[in-house]
Design a protein around this motif. Structure first.
Motif, PDB file in Angstrom:
ATOM      1  N   LYS A  87       0.830  -1.199   0.000  1.00 55.43           N
ATOM      2  CA  LYS A  87       0.000   0.000   0.000  1.00 55.43           C
ATOM      3  C   LYS A  87       0.868   1.254   0.000  1.00 55.43           C
ATOM      4  O   LYS A  87       1.895   1.309   0.686  1.00 55.43           O
ATOM      5  CB  LYS A  87      -0.910   0.038   1.235  1.00 55.43           C
ATOM      6  N   VAL A  88       0.425   2.250  -0.769  1.00 49.95           N
ATOM      7  CA  VAL A  88       1.078   3.554  -0.795  1.00 49.95           C
ATOM      8  C   VAL A  88       0.001   4.628  -0.660  1.00 49.95           C
ATOM      9  O   VAL A  88      -1.027   4.574  -1.341  1.00 49.95           O
ATOM     10  CB  VAL A  88       1.868   3.773  -2.102  1.00 49.95           C
ATOM     11  N   LEU A  89       0.249   5.587   0.219  1.00 51.52           N
ATOM     12  CA  LEU A  89      -0.631   6.746   0.375  1.00 51.52           C
ATOM     13  C   LEU A  89       0.106   7.974  -0.137  1.00 51.52           C
ATOM     14  O   LEU A  89       1.220   8.264   0.309  1.00 51.52           O
ATOM     15  CB  LEU A  89      -1.014   6.927   1.850  1.00 51.52           C
ATOM     16  N   LEU A  90      -0.490   8.677  -1.100  1.00 57.05           N
ATOM     17  CA  LEU A  90       0.092   9.902  -1.635  1.00 57.05           C
ATOM     18  C   LEU A  90      -0.765  11.082  -1.196  1.00 57.05           C
ATOM     19  O   LEU A  90      -1.978  11.080  -1.399  1.00 57.05           O
ATOM     20  CB  LEU A  90       0.164   9.850  -3.167  1.00 57.05           C
ATOM     21  N   THR A  91      -0.123  12.104  -0.629  1.00 52.46           N
ATOM     22  CA  THR A  91      -0.881  13.198  -0.023  1.00 52.46           C
ATOM     23  C   THR A  91      -0.731  14.531  -0.734  1.00 52.46           C
ATOM     24  O   THR A  91      -1.356  15.513  -0.323  1.00 52.46           O
ATOM     25  CB  THR A  91      -0.462  13.378   1.449  1.00 52.46           C
ATOM     26  N   ASN A  92       0.071  14.563  -1.793  1.00 50.97           N
ATOM     27  CA  ASN A  92       0.296  15.825  -2.494  1.00 50.97           C
ATOM     28  C   ASN A  92       0.834  15.500  -3.883  1.00 50.97           C
ATOM     29  O   ASN A  92       1.587  14.539  -4.053  1.00 50.97           O
ATOM     30  CB  ASN A  92       1.302  16.682  -1.717  1.00 50.97           C
ATOM     31  N   ALA A  93       0.443  16.295  -4.885  1.00 50.37           N
ATOM     32  CA  ALA A  93       0.875  16.038  -6.260  1.00 50.37           C
ATOM     33  C   ALA A  93       2.276  16.563  -6.560  1.00 50.37           C
ATOM     34  O   ALA A  93       2.852  16.209  -7.592  1.00 50.37           O
ATOM     35  CB  ALA A  93      -0.119  16.660  -7.236  1.00 50.37           C
ATOM     36  N   ASP A  94       2.837  17.372  -5.676  1.00 52.19           N
ATOM     37  CA  ASP A  94       4.165  17.937  -5.908  1.00 52.19           C
ATOM     38  C   ASP A  94       5.201  16.824  -6.057  1.00 52.19           C
ATOM     39  O   ASP A  94       5.125  15.781  -5.399  1.00 52.19           O
ATOM     40  CB  ASP A  94       4.550  18.854  -4.744  1.00 52.19           C
ATOM     41  N   GLU A  95       6.194  17.055  -6.905  1.00 50.45           N
ATOM     42  CA  GLU A  95       7.223  16.061  -7.187  1.00 50.45           C
ATOM     43  C   GLU A  95       7.988  15.638  -5.938  1.00 50.45           C
ATOM     44  O   GLU A  95       8.487  14.514  -5.852  1.00 50.45           O
ATOM     45  CB  GLU A  95       8.183  16.628  -8.246  1.00 50.45           C
ATOM     46  N   ALA A  96       8.070  16.519  -4.968  1.00 48.29           N
ATOM     47  CA  ALA A  96       8.785  16.192  -3.733  1.00 48.29           C
ATOM     48  C   ALA A  96       8.070  15.124  -2.907  1.00 48.29           C
ATOM     49  O   ALA A  96       8.666  14.528  -2.004  1.00 48.29           O
ATOM     50  CB  ALA A  96       8.975  17.453  -2.894  1.00 48.29           C
ATOM     51  N   TYR A  97       6.792  14.873  -3.208  1.00 47.30           N
ATOM     52  CA  TYR A  97       6.018  13.837  -2.517  1.00 47.30           C
ATOM     53  C   TYR A  97       5.858  12.580  -3.379  1.00 47.30           C
ATOM     54  O   TYR A  97       5.776  11.469  -2.852  1.00 47.30           O
ATOM     55  CB  TYR A  97       4.614  14.347  -2.178  1.00 47.30           C
ATOM     56  N   THR A  98       5.759  12.751  -4.685  1.00 49.55           N
ATOM     57  CA  THR A  98       5.380  11.641  -5.574  1.00 49.55           C
ATOM     58  C   THR A  98       6.463  11.228  -6.560  1.00 49.55           C
ATOM     59  O   THR A  98       6.272  10.290  -7.330  1.00 49.55           O
ATOM     60  CB  THR A  98       4.135  12.036  -6.392  1.00 49.55           C
ATOM     61  N   GLY A  99       7.603  11.896  -6.534  1.00 52.41           N
ATOM     62  CA  GLY A  99       8.601  11.715  -7.583  1.00 52.41           C
ATOM     63  C   GLY A  99       9.122  10.317  -7.773  1.00 52.41           C
ATOM     64  O   GLY A  99       9.570   9.953  -8.867  1.00 52.41           O
ATOM     65  N   ASN A 100       9.077   9.485  -6.729  1.00 51.97           N
ATOM     66  CA  ASN A 100       9.615   8.128  -6.829  1.00 51.97           C
ATOM     67  C   ASN A 100       8.542   7.053  -6.970  1.00 51.97           C
ATOM     68  O   ASN A 100       8.856   5.865  -6.881  1.00 51.97           O
ATOM     69  CB  ASN A 100      10.476   7.807  -5.599  1.00 51.97           C
ATOM     70  N   PHE A 101       7.302   7.454  -7.190  1.00 51.31           N
ATOM     71  CA  PHE A 101       6.259   6.436  -7.243  1.00 51.31           C
ATOM     72  C   PHE A 101       6.502   5.439  -8.372  1.00 51.31           C
ATOM     73  O   PHE A 101       6.482   4.220  -8.157  1.00 51.31           O
ATOM     74  CB  PHE A 101       4.879   7.073  -7.412  1.00 51.31           C
ATOM     75  N   SER A 102       6.739   5.920  -9.573  1.00 50.19           N
ATOM     76  CA  SER A 102       6.986   5.014 -10.710  1.00 50.19           C
ATOM     77  C   SER A 102       8.245   4.191 -10.481  1.00 50.19           C
ATOM     78  O   SER A 102       8.285   2.990 -10.802  1.00 50.19           O
ATOM     79  CB  SER A 102       7.102   5.815 -12.014  1.00 50.19           C
ATOM     80  N   ASN A 103       9.281   4.806  -9.916  1.00 50.51           N
ATOM     81  CA  ASN A 103      10.521   4.077  -9.635  1.00 50.51           C
ATOM     82  C   ASN A 103      10.288   2.974  -8.606  1.00 50.51           C
ATOM     83  O   ASN A 103      10.872   1.891  -8.693  1.00 50.51           O
ATOM     84  CB  ASN A 103      11.587   5.044  -9.113  1.00 50.51           C
ATOM     85  N   LEU A 104       9.439   3.264  -7.634  1.00 48.74           N
ATOM     86  CA  LEU A 104       9.158   2.296  -6.575  1.00 48.74           C
ATOM     87  C   LEU A 104       8.587   1.000  -7.143  1.00 48.74           C
ATOM     88  O   LEU A 104       8.851  -0.096  -6.622  1.00 48.74           O
ATOM     89  CB  LEU A 104       8.176   2.911  -5.570  1.00 48.74           C
ATOM     90  N   LEU A 105       7.818   1.111  -8.213  1.00 49.09           N
ATOM     91  CA  LEU A 105       7.165  -0.062  -8.801  1.00 49.09           C
ATOM     92  C   LEU A 105       8.168  -1.029  -9.426  1.00 49.09           C
ATOM     93  O   LEU A 105       7.829  -2.187  -9.681  1.00 49.09           O
ATOM     94  CB  LEU A 105       6.139   0.376  -9.846  1.00 49.09           C
ATOM     95  N   HIS A 106       9.388  -0.576  -9.672  1.00 46.48           N
ATOM     96  CA  HIS A 106      10.424  -1.472 -10.186  1.00 46.48           C
ATOM     97  C   HIS A 106      10.985  -2.378  -9.085  1.00 46.48           C
ATOM     98  O   HIS A 106      11.616  -3.400  -9.370  1.00 46.48           O
ATOM     99  CB  HIS A 106      11.568  -0.670 -10.808  1.00 46.48           C
ATOM    100  N   TYR A 107      10.752  -1.978  -7.841  1.00 42.66           N
ATOM    101  CA  TYR A 107      11.322  -2.712  -6.697  1.00 42.66           C
ATOM    102  C   TYR A 107      10.269  -3.447  -5.873  1.00 42.66           C
ATOM    103  O   TYR A 107      10.573  -4.479  -5.261  1.00 42.66           O
ATOM    104  CB  TYR A 107      12.066  -1.737  -5.773  1.00 42.66           C
TER     105      TYR A 107
END
Length: 274
Positions: A87-107
């Protein structure tokens, strides 16, 4: 003095696995017991990411930090022996909050994510179809894992989320943006908190004296944004309220090990002090 001694011993025990200096820490065993939860404010150079762990339920990630901190995020997750993030909770659209979401899916094989409609709009088509999306709304109650509850207090027009993270009798207030009207509303509720995650990386006129007096936090956490400087007036008000301020990007990852009516604070310096 007794509390300080306990925290120093805890930090020493956790660091026994290190082979040399601070940067050599390879893994951390928090020795979590049943119904005990760890909340770790990760020490990313840029951005916000908070890791929740329990013995029974694995790990949940709140925000992913900036893409400029990708390797730091992955290294910290490995250091805390995170094998699975569902599970991942994202609380803001700014890159400083979400920038690694796509990268995280590789791991990690993320199965479920929680986000506001405003944040999803910013992602457009970048969320894989196999991930179950849950849109969060104001006044909604969520259970991220057993013994970890979230109350959505406010969602701004841009989708920024302010929420209360409750673990047993411990309440952690995660402010999403600088909003004095929202601060007044929270203050008037009469609800005190143990921990305050300061809004918007400590910028602006937030964390008013009246607000801090009402919620009476024991500690505050401030993350780092590459385009935002921490307001001196915010720091002054935190100091005047006798709130201990933690900067993960300076001192290392900050972990709260929480069980029912108590918590320990553990800091892990993983790189040179900034």
């Amino acid at each position: 003095m007794k509390k300080l001694l306990v925290l120093m011993i805890s930090t020493y025990i956790l660091m026994l696995g290190a082979t040399s200096a601070e940067a050599s820490i390879q893994s951390v065993d928090l020795h979590l017991r049943n119904h005990e939860v760890a909340v770790t404010f990760l020490d990313l150079s840029i951005g916000e990411a908070i890791l929740l762990q329990s013995k029974e339920n694995g790990a949940v990630l709140i925000n992913t930090g900036s893409s400029h901190s990708e390797q730091e995020l992955i290294d910290r997750l490995k250091m805390f022996k995170v094998k699975e993030i569902r599970k991942v909770l994202l609380t803001n659209a700014d890159e400083a909050y979400t920038g690694n979401f796509s990268n995280l899916l590789h791991y990690y094989d993320v199965k479920e994510m929680f986000l506001s409609k405003g944040v999803e709009t910013a992602f457009l088509s970048s969320i894989p179809s196999h991930i179950q999306k849950q849109h969060i709304q104001e006044n909604q109650q969520l259970e991220l894992m057993e013994d970890v509850n979230v109350e959505i207090l406010n969602i701004s027009k841009t989708g920024s989320v302010t929420f209360m993270l409750s673990l047993g009798s411990q309440d952690l207030l995660m402010m999403g943006e600088t909003n004095l009207e929202l601060e007044e509303e929270i203050a008037s509720s009469g609800r005190a908190v143990e921990v305050l995650k300061v809004a918007n990386f400590g910028a602006g006129n937030g964390s008013s004296s009246e607000f801090l007096s009402a919620i009476d936090p024991q500690m505050a956490v401030i993350f780092r944004h590459n385009n935002i400087d921490v307001s001196e007036s915010v720091l002054e008000r935190l100091n005047e309220s006798w709130t201990d301020v933690y900067y993960p990007y300076r001192i290392g990852s900050v972990t709260l090990r929480i069980q029912n009516d108590r918590y320990d604070v553990i800091t892990l310096p993983t790189k040179e002090t900034r």
